[in-house]
Design an enzyme around this catalytic site. Structure first.
Site, PDB file in Angstrom:
ATOM      1  N   SER A   1       0.829  -1.212   0.000  1.00 30.01           N
ATOM      2  CA  SER A   1       0.000   0.000   0.000  1.00 30.01           C
ATOM      3  C   SER A   1       0.854   1.249   0.000  1.00 30.01           C
ATOM      4  O   SER A   1       0.334   2.347  -0.130  1.00 30.01           O
ATOM      5  CB  SER A   1      -0.858   0.063   1.254  1.00 30.01           C
ATOM      6  OG  SER A   1      -1.186  -1.174   1.736  1.00 30.01           O
TER       7      SER A   1
ATOM      8  N   HIS B   1      -1.697  -2.687  -6.708  1.00 32.86           N
ATOM      9  CA  HIS B   1      -2.326  -2.333  -5.430  1.00 32.86           C
ATOM     10  C   HIS B   1      -3.845  -2.447  -5.528  1.00 32.86           C
ATOM     11  O   HIS B   1      -4.505  -1.604  -6.145  1.00 32.86           O
ATOM     12  CB  HIS B   1      -1.889  -0.909  -5.037  1.00 32.86           C
ATOM     13  CG  HIS B   1      -2.394  -0.485  -3.703  1.00 32.86           C
ATOM     14  ND1 HIS B   1      -2.624   0.828  -3.365  1.00 32.86           N
ATOM     15  CD2 HIS B   1      -2.720  -1.205  -2.597  1.00 32.86           C
ATOM     16  CE1 HIS B   1      -3.065   0.889  -2.134  1.00 32.86           C
ATOM     17  NE2 HIS B   1      -3.141  -0.328  -1.645  1.00 32.86           N
TER      18      HIS B   1
ATOM     19  N   GLU C   1      -4.213   0.193  -8.472  1.00 32.35           N
ATOM     20  CA  GLU C   1      -3.109   1.110  -8.806  1.00 32.35           C
ATOM     21  C   GLU C   1      -1.987   0.232  -9.372  1.00 32.35           C
ATOM     22  O   GLU C   1      -1.548  -0.712  -8.712  1.00 32.35           O
ATOM     23  CB  GLU C   1      -2.597   1.841  -7.565  1.00 32.35           C
ATOM     24  CG  GLU C   1      -3.439   3.036  -7.158  1.00 32.35           C
ATOM     25  CD  GLU C   1      -2.855   3.772  -5.948  1.00 32.35           C
ATOM     26  OE1 GLU C   1      -2.697   4.996  -6.006  1.00 32.35           O
ATOM     27  OE2 GLU C   1      -2.576   3.120  -4.924  1.00 32.35           O
TER      28      GLU C   1
ATOM     29  N   ASN D   1      -3.025   6.184  -0.825  1.00 38.29           N
ATOM     30  CA  ASN D   1      -2.773   6.365   0.606  1.00 38.29           C
ATOM     31  C   ASN D   1      -2.127   7.704   0.940  1.00 38.29           C
ATOM     32  O   ASN D   1      -2.181   8.145   2.089  1.00 38.29           O
ATOM     33  CB  ASN D   1      -1.962   5.194   1.148  1.00 38.29           C
ATOM     34  CG  ASN D   1      -2.865   3.987   1.298  1.00 38.29           C
ATOM     35  OD1 ASN D   1      -3.984   4.120   1.790  1.00 38.29           O
ATOM     36  ND2 ASN D   1      -2.425   2.838   0.849  1.00 38.29           N
TER      37      ASN D   1
END
Ligand code: CAA
Length: 296
Positions: free
Chosen positions: A130, A151, A163, A201
């Site tokens: 992440s 991701h 991602e 994130n």
């Protein structure tokens, strides 16, 4: 039978996928791969862990039949394409290996180094990290050109995004193959450059952290904070509920990566978050986080 665009039904794919880690993310990734027609070898450190992951996958596939996302025949075929193991050598036949283990650089690097002798040089290694640098993880292997970040988002069977994160050394052909794999399971692949926390994130964790600061400072209680974001911003879940879903330990690990890599105090984990992790109040998986979750 309905066939929503984001749930492609088994159509005989070529890929054999290795998934390392049968936890929340790993079993979800294996589920969507099977649902799309890929064969999966699921690995974890003990038979009990792989069995628990496989049980959740089988339950998820049954739910797909119930909701008419696949036929009973397709479910049976998907189940037969699922194999489980605790031996790294069994991943040797995979075209693509997706790692979904603890969010710690050393653990992930150890997994990839241990896999290396069992896999031919053309096998692509992907990490579901992440936040950890793909460039750095790639450099820990002998195949940096064949290394990439993939991701996924929790709950994996539901969330539409992947991602796709090339490291500095990732070959263009590896990027193409990763995008094609993500697309084959009905996800929308967004290519993101390798910076701490990527886009997801980098944006999400400061919001969650700020919500924890609001709670710590008594700006509102947990339900109040979540309701503001749900009803005022139309978020499907409040930030504290979402932190419980992700896992407070995972949120803290990601914030630490952001804080240490970007060297900006705005990413420092809230002391209340650190305290809750220390107490073992890790969210849904622990039965207690910002809310309590009765054992099922
Ligand atoms: N695991 C698996 N499936 C789940 C689930 C879970 N934890 N929670 C809900 N679902 C499934 C339900 O079973 C249901 O599926 P069916 O079609 O088979 O019935 C479907 O999702 C919709 O669920 P509900 O109708 O019960 O609930 P909802 O409409 O409120 O949606 C939600 C639930 C999809 C979780 C929604 O609240 C949501 O989108 N929340 C935000 C989730 C999010 O932001 N995830 C990203 C987290 S960040 C991350 O993962 C990456 C990282 O690096 C930290």
């Amino acid at each position: 039978m309905t066939q929503p665009e984001n749930y492609p039904i088994a159509k005989s794919q070529d890929h054999a996928i290795g998934v390392v880690g049968a936890g929340q993310m790993g079993h979800g990734i294996a589920h969507v791969m099977l649902r799309a027609g890929h064969a999966v070898m699921l690995l974890d450190t003990s038979q009990a862990l792989v069995d628990a992951g496989a049980k959740r996958i089988i339950k998820g596939l049954a739910r797909d039949v119930e909701k008419e996302r696949m036929t009973e025949e397709q479910r049976q075929q998907a189940v037969t394409r699922l194999k489980t193991t605790t031996a790294l050598a069994d991943l040797g036949a995979a075209d693509f290996i997706i790692e979904a283990v603890t969010e710690k650089f050393d653990v992930k690097a150890y997994v990839f180094r241990s896999l290396e002798p069992h896999c031919p040089p053309e096998t692509i290694f992907a990490s579901n990290t992440s936040s950890i640098s793909i460039t750095r993880l790639a450099a820990a292997t002998q195949r940096p050109g064949k290394f990439i970040g993939l991701h996924f988002f929790n709950p994996v069977p539901v969330m539409k995004l992947v991602e796709v994160v090339p490291g500095l050394q990732t070959a263009p052909e590896t990027v193409e193959k990763a995008i094609s794999l993500a697309t084959s399971v009905g996800k929308t692949a967004v290519r993101v450059n390798d910076f701490p926390g990527f886009v997801s994130n980098r944006v999400l964790m400061p919001m969650i952290n700020e919500a924890v600061f609001c709670l710590m400072e008594g700006v509102a209680d947990a339900a109040g904070i979540d309701n503001v974001m749900k009803l005022g911003m139309n978020h499907p879940m409040g930030p504290l509920e979402l932190a419980d879903l992700i896992g407070l330990d995972v949120c803290m690990d990601i914030l630490k990566v952001l804080y240490e890599s970007l060297r900006d105090p705005k990413y420092r984990p809230c002391p209340l978050l650190e305290k809750m992790v220390a107490a073992g109040w890790l969210g849904c998986k622990a039965g207690r986080g910002f809310y309590e979750y009765p054992k099922k």
